[in-house]
Design a protein around this motif. Sequence first.
Motif, mmCIF file in Angstrom:
data_model
loop_
_atom_site.group_PDB
_atom_site.id
_atom_site.type_symbol
_atom_site.label_atom_id
_atom_site.label_comp_id
_atom_site.label_asym_id
_atom_site.label_seq_id
_atom_site.Cartn_x
_atom_site.Cartn_y
_atom_site.Cartn_z
ATOM 1 N N SER A 261 0.819 -1.205 0.000
ATOM 2 C CA SER A 261 0.000 0.000 0.000
ATOM 3 C C SER A 261 0.858 1.263 0.000
ATOM 4 C CB SER A 261 -0.934 -0.001 1.213
ATOM 5 O OG SER A 261 -1.718 1.164 1.245
ATOM 6 N N VAL A 262 1.933 1.261 0.804
ATOM 7 C CA VAL A 262 2.829 2.430 0.887
ATOM 8 C C VAL A 262 3.511 2.687 -0.456
ATOM 9 C CG1 VAL A 262 4.969 3.312 1.901
ATOM 10 C CG2 VAL A 262 3.232 2.259 3.363
ATOM 11 N N LEU A 263 4.059 1.609 -1.053
ATOM 12 C CA LEU A 263 4.728 1.761 -2.343
ATOM 13 C C LEU A 263 3.750 2.216 -3.424
ATOM 14 C CD1 LEU A 263 7.107 -1.333 -2.443
ATOM 15 C CD2 LEU A 263 7.788 1.067 -2.532
ATOM 16 N N SER A 264 2.556 1.647 -3.404
ATOM 17 C CA SER A 264 1.541 2.045 -4.391
ATOM 18 C C SER A 264 1.165 3.502 -4.228
ATOM 19 C CB SER A 264 0.292 1.168 -4.240
ATOM 20 O OG SER A 264 0.609 -0.182 -4.454
ATOM 21 N N GLY A 265 1.068 3.936 -2.962
ATOM 22 C CA GLY A 265 0.743 5.334 -2.703
ATOM 23 C C GLY A 265 1.824 6.272 -3.222
ATOM 24 N N THR A 266 3.078 5.869 -3.065
ATOM 25 C CA THR A 266 4.196 6.677 -3.579
ATOM 26 C C THR A 266 4.129 6.769 -5.101
ATOM 27 O OG1 THR A 266 5.586 5.971 -1.724
ATOM 28 C CG2 THR A 266 6.701 6.924 -3.644
ATOM 29 N N ILE A 267 3.855 5.626 -5.726
ATOM 30 C CA ILE A 267 3.726 5.608 -7.190
ATOM 31 C C ILE A 267 2.554 6.478 -7.628
ATOM 32 C CG2 ILE A 267 3.164 4.154 -9.180
ATOM 33 C CD1 ILE A 267 4.728 1.906 -7.859
ATOM 34 N N GLU A 268 1.473 6.405 -6.864
ATOM 35 C CA GLU A 268 0.286 7.197 -7.206
ATOM 36 C C GLU A 268 0.599 8.695 -7.188
ATOM 37 O OE1 GLU A 268 -4.468 7.275 -6.144
ATOM 38 O OE2 GLU A 268 -3.037 6.703 -4.583
ATOM 39 N N LYS A 269 1.420 9.116 -6.237
ATOM 40 C CA LYS A 269 1.798 10.529 -6.175
ATOM 41 C C LYS A 269 2.579 10.936 -7.421
ATOM 42 C CE LYS A 269 1.929 10.940 -1.125
ATOM 43 N NZ LYS A 269 2.794 11.160 0.072
ATOM 44 N N HIS A 270 3.507 10.064 -7.820
ATOM 45 C CA HIS A 270 4.285 10.372 -9.026
ATOM 46 C C HIS A 270 3.391 10.363 -10.268
ATOM 47 C CE1 HIS A 270 8.372 10.640 -7.534
ATOM 48 N NE2 HIS A 270 8.130 9.613 -6.731
ATOM 49 N N LEU A 271 2.451 9.435 -10.294
ATOM 50 C CA LEU A 271 1.542 9.387 -11.441
ATOM 51 C C LEU A 271 0.602 10.589 -11.444
ATOM 52 C CD1 LEU A 271 0.668 5.587 -11.643
ATOM 53 C CD2 LEU A 271 2.122 6.908 -13.182
ATOM 54 N N GLY A 272 0.307 11.104 -10.239
ATOM 55 C CA GLY A 272 -0.492 12.329 -10.171
ATOM 56 C C GLY A 272 0.245 13.481 -10.843
#
Length: 460
Positions: A261-272
């Motif tokens: 979940s943490v890694l996905s959230g970090t990726i989501e920020k970059h994708l944002g």
Amino acid sequence: MKRPTPTQSESPFGFDEFFFSTTDKRGVIRYGNDVFVRVSVYPKESMLGAPHSLIRHPDMPRAVFKEFWNFLNQGKAVGAYVKNLAGNGSYYWVYAFAFPIDDGYLSVRFKPSSELFSVVQGLYGEVLAYEKEHTLEESHQYLMLKIQEAGFPDYESFMMKAVMEELKARAVQVLESESHSSGAKGAGQITAVTNSATRKLNDVFEKLRDFQGANQSLDNAMGRLDQGFQQLKFISINMKIAAAKFGEIAASLGVVSHEFSVLSGTIEKHLGGLSGFVEELSGVIQKCVLRAAALNVQMLMVDFFVRESIAKLASSENAFDEMLQNQKAFSDLFAQYCRNLEKEFSELKKSLSAISYEMLEVAKFVTGLEVVRQMGAIESARTTEIRNSFTHYLEAMDDFIQLLRESTGEIGRGVTSLTSNSEFIVSSDPQYLWQRGSDLCSCILARAAESQLISLSWLL
């Protein structure tokens, strides 16, 4: 001046012909070329000094002109399909492209023939019917709604599609009719010079078509990733709940879920951030396409204007006077658009660099996700019951990682394509196309001068 009664007759003109006129800031006609005078069926002396609304057809929704003037009042070029009313009551359709100039507006019109033109005629009919029962503001909102329903987010997107389709359709029509050629003395030389210039513009134009395809791929990939992230959030939550039910024996799986979940959230920020750059890129591409289309129209108009003047030589000693009077407006406008297009390509390159950086950051974390997923597979194998309970979640993780790899790969290919095309355009001969934009207009007129048709003094 009394307005004529509309008839069902059409005022004819050719696909190879161009209307050209200038007005002041209020829309009062200051100049119109021979095609405009002939097709509008008004004496030239009565047109000059008259408002451009003189030729407005009652079948045209006022909402279209409201949007048209919204652009012009903001200092922006604008294009629209327009049905006009000739002085004898007949009608004629044009695709009109208007440009703000120093002391007014310059308008170029040509005959539309694309499939989109047929769609627009029906759309205008709907808007006109609505307009009869509503205010102008309500009608304008209805026009925007119908454009969105047709698949365009805004009028500028619609305009971009329209001008590209009409230029493409016109090229086919002119080629088929072979009406682009002229037997007038010097016309072959003029067209040869124009073709050299327009080939460069067409290279830009075609590459920008590729830009649109690549940009659409980026948008599609971002959409799939967003949907995948929404599903992943529920998977992570449910996986934590399932791990808690098994107690201490499955505690490590709770940690796996948390790390994923943490890694996905970090990726989501970059994708944002990536999504923001993709949206910004879309706007830049749209500006570049419109700019290149405008340059194409301007170049074709100058070519036609020169040939029109050559054809008048037999009957007039002052055939080029009007062309010389308007040369500065053409050259200045062309140079301005070339400079702006160069600036917009600089913006495009910055957006592509930003997207590339975000893609590298995302790639770093994808490997981390795969490691966490492998840890989950190992930890879930402790008992058959745990493995059966977590198989679905692990498969969902696999699906998400695969989606992430495919989507980022598609984005990467899109960026590569855009970068390659932009480098091709900028390196195609910037000294000729960007920095000496006004010379493209001048070189055509200069070639006419070489044929002893006009004096070179104005070019010195």
